[in-house]
Scaffold this motif. Structure first.
Motif: not given
Length: 123
Positions: A36-37, A39, A51, A54, A56, A61-63, A65, A79
């Motif tokens: 979804t993103q 970073l 992080t 992200v 899904e 939704d989870m970050d 690392e 994305e």
């Protein structure tokens, strides 16, 4: 020597110093995740524990690392796109100078940007 020069599977990592960033399994039932993103952008320095993206999953939704230090060299799954659990979604270069080498290897078909190897057909 010809056998040793056989091409690696299409989903193999680039043949340069880099670290694969894989789609993690965020639950026991997850088979793929949608990014979804991002970073970080290509060229950014990344530190272990930072992080990076992200994801899904089927549950939330989870970050995600980074597990290693490096520089984000190539994003294989942009994305909004999905990737199978365990497949590379990006590559980290060991050094800033290595970014171009990783990008060239990925574009040249030596990385996750190429189609995955087909499953063996039943005989």
């Amino acid at each position: 020597a010809a056998a040793a020069a056989a091409a690696p599977p299409a989903a193999a990592a680039p043949s340069v110093d880099c670290v694969d960033v894989h789609m993690p399994a965020l639950s026991s039932t997850m088979t793929e995740g949608r990014i979804t993103q991002w970073l970080k952008s290509v060229g950014d320095k990344v530190e272990a524990g930072e992080t990076l993206l992200v994801v899904e999953s089927d549950k939330a939704d989870m970050d995600v690392e980074a597990f290693e230090d490096g520089f984000l060299a190539a994003i294989v799954t942009p994305e909004g796109e999905s990737a199978a659990v365990g497949s590379p979604v990006a590559y980290l270069a060991d050094t800033k100078d290595g970014i171009a080498q990783v990008q060239a290897a990925v574009k040249g078909g030596g990385g996750g940007a190429a189609a995955p190897a087909p499953a063996a057909a039943p005989a």
